[in-house]
Scaffold this active site. Structure first.
Site, PDB file in Angstrom:
ATOM      1  N   LYS A  14       0.838  -1.202   0.000  1.00 22.90           N
ATOM      2  CA  LYS A  14       0.000   0.000   0.000  1.00 22.90           C
ATOM      3  C   LYS A  14       0.867   1.244   0.000  1.00 22.90           C
ATOM      4  CE  LYS A  14      -4.047  -1.775   2.375  1.00 22.90           C
ATOM      5  NZ  LYS A  14      -4.976  -1.673   3.479  1.00 22.90           N
ATOM      6  N   ARG A  15       1.996   1.128   0.679  1.00 21.85           N
ATOM      7  CA  ARG A  15       2.876   2.292   0.785  1.00 21.85           C
ATOM      8  C   ARG A  15       3.482   2.675  -0.561  1.00 21.85           C
ATOM      9  NH1 ARG A  15       3.496  -0.521   5.202  1.00 21.85           N
ATOM     10  NH2 ARG A  15       5.078  -1.830   4.239  1.00 21.85           N
TER      11      ARG A  15
END
Ligand code: GLU
Length: 509
Positions: A265-266
């Protein structure tokens, strides 16, 4: 396949937006359920209060809706196995934890967070950085296995906070068969005494997950590989409760395009492409882009995701959702990580754009344009331009010349093709065009060919000049189709304006 009715679940934790790997998990569950006439449900696993992110639940439901893979049971959807949000089932879990304690599979641990912290620090200073509460260290901790029974009673009566921990046996091989990976064997010495129930009375993921999978009659647990390390504990819990195991299928990781590690997600927009299905706005107002808002067609996005860890065993790459439902099997899910390929994602988008009816594209295009050009004309624009576009908006960026006169002329074509005789040649061609009575693409093409033969010139010397004057571009769809679409008056006018403009430009050069 077992004879159990197929019931599968997607069980996201509302800790943020759904990553595309999460959408793939949901998709595979959906496909599997459809294939076997089963039920696909969604359960929100929100037992980790600290990581709860407001808005995540709505985001997840909205993203699944956009993808067209809505579950039939879940929060806000109804179903006979609800509630489908774990925090709303909070009270159901404690009796199961107590049962495990009673049967000797779990125990109460009274160690305070400060004491645990001190223990970790002490171990670290002695060269053991990864201290764990496990089947060895538990002997020196404050729990119902080490404290006298009456003291345990006293602590409970005094409402001292405690956790319930799984009592991992020493040196036992846990085996289970995974539908994707085959037999998996893990020794209990590598597993710590996981917390099952927190002092707040809230279960942890492990306990809630097993209790709910049982309660919701889940037949197949299809989830990401990151949950594989938890599976042996889950198997032990099923055994401890005396319940039949569901089938497990752990899907391969979705890797970064270079294959170096999991796509996380980062990674956000950092790698030049979205990792979320739809836009996600953080509490701080930061926006992470999503495939929907970037203009992707959900069918193409799903088709790409289907191939991220699965293949049909044939060369067919384009599958409708219905075809995927028919073709999908867990046997063809691969074990090894699947590299996410942003170019392939674009390729799918192009294929889906091309197969979208022109009328539909025209409607979408009209919604992003400020001027009203009429749907009929836009439909032709889409027909002429969609082979060259990836997104609907490209049809306009690349094809606005079909509706607006050019305001500039491609320099490279000018440099390479605009020779001394170009003006007079195009002047003559303009003359021919003005006399044409049939303005179909075929008729213009026929006259053009006669014209170049009469001039003893090749098509490559003359067509680019015609295109440049009418469209301002060096390349594009069939020039005869363009000319026919524009009509005689517009074409002739554009050639005149082009000739005037280029006469000025070339005399200044
Ligand atoms: N709540 C877990 C997650 O966030 C679900 C894991 C599972 O499917 O068991 O992915």
């Amino acid at each position: 396949m077992s004879n159990r009715p197929v019931r599968v679940r997607f069980a996201p934790s509302p800790t943020g937006p759904l990553h595309l790997g999460g959408v793939r998990t949901a998709l595979y569950n959906y496909l599997f359920a459809k294939k076997y006439n089963g039920v696909f449900l969604i359960r929100l696993e929100d037992t980790d209060e600290k990581r709860f992110v407001p808005g995540a639940q709505d985001y997840i439901m909205d993203a699944l809706k956009w993808c067209g893979i809505m579950p039939t049971e879940g929060p806000g959807l109804g179903g006979n196995f609800g509630p489908y949000i774990q925090s709303e089932r909070k009270d159901t879990y404690r009796p199961f934890a107590e049962q495990l304690v009673k049967d000797g599979h779990a125990y109460l641990a009274f160690d305070t967070p400060e004491e645990l912290d001190a223990m970790r620090k002490q171990a670290s200073s002695m060269g053991m950085p990864n201290w764990q509460y496990n089947n060895i260290t538990r002997a020196s901790m404050k729990n119902s296995l080490t404290l006298p029974a009456d003291e345990v009673e006293k602590r409970i009566a005094a409402e001292e906070p405690y956790t319930v921990r799984m009592k991992m046996p020493r040196n036992v091989d846990i085996r289970f068969e995974d539908e994707v990976r085959g037999w998996v064997v893990v020794n209990t010495n590598n597993i710590d005494d996981k917390i099952l129930l927190k002092p707040t009375g809230m279960p942890t993921y492990h306990l809630a997950n097993i209790v709910d999978d049982k309660a919701m009659e889940i037949s197949h647990v299809i989830r990401g590989e990151e949950w594989l390390p938890s599976a042996p504990l889950h198997v032990m819990l099923y055994d401890a409760f005396g319940w039949d195991l569901p089938k497990f299928a752990h899907l391969p990781l979705v890797l970064k395009p270079d294959g170096n590690g999991k796509l996380s997600k980062r990674d956000g927009d950092r790698l030049g492409f979205p990792v979320f299905p739809t836009n996600w706005t953080t509490a701080e107002g930061e926006v992470y882009s999503g495939y929907r808002e970037k203009g992707y067609i959900s069918g193409g996005f799903l088709n790409m995701l289907a191939f991220l860890g699965w293949n049909p065993g044939t060369t067919q790459e384009i599958f409708s959702l219905d075809e995927l439902c028919e073709t999908f099997t867990l046997e063809r899910v691969s074990k090894s990580g699947a590299k996410f390929d942003p170019d392939k994602t674009k390729w799918y988008q192009q294929q889906y754009l091309r197969s979208t009816p022109n009328e539909v594209l025209a409607k979408e295009l009209s919604e992003i344009l400020t001027e009203n050009y009429g749907l009929d004309r836009l439909t032709t624009v889409c027909r002429l331009m969609k082979e060259r576009a990836t997104f609907v908006e490209d049809i306009w960026t690349e094809g606005s010349f079909l509706l607006e006169k050019p305001t500039s002329y491609d320099e490279k074509t000018m440099r390479k093709k605009w020779k001394n005789n170009a003006s007079s040649l195009m002047g003559e061609w303009k003359g021919v065009m003005s006399t044409l009575s049939d303005y179909s693409a075929e008729s213009i093409e026929g006259s053009f060919k006669d014209f170049i033969i009469s001039k003893e010139l090749g098509i490559g010397a003359v067509l680019p000049l015609f295109r440049l004057l009418v469209t301002g571009k060096g390349m594009g769809p069939s020039m005869f189709e363009i000319a026919s679409f524009l009509g005689k008056e517009e074409c002739v006018e554009r050639i005149s304006i082009g000739l005037d403009t280029l006469a000025v430009t070339t005399s200044q050069a």
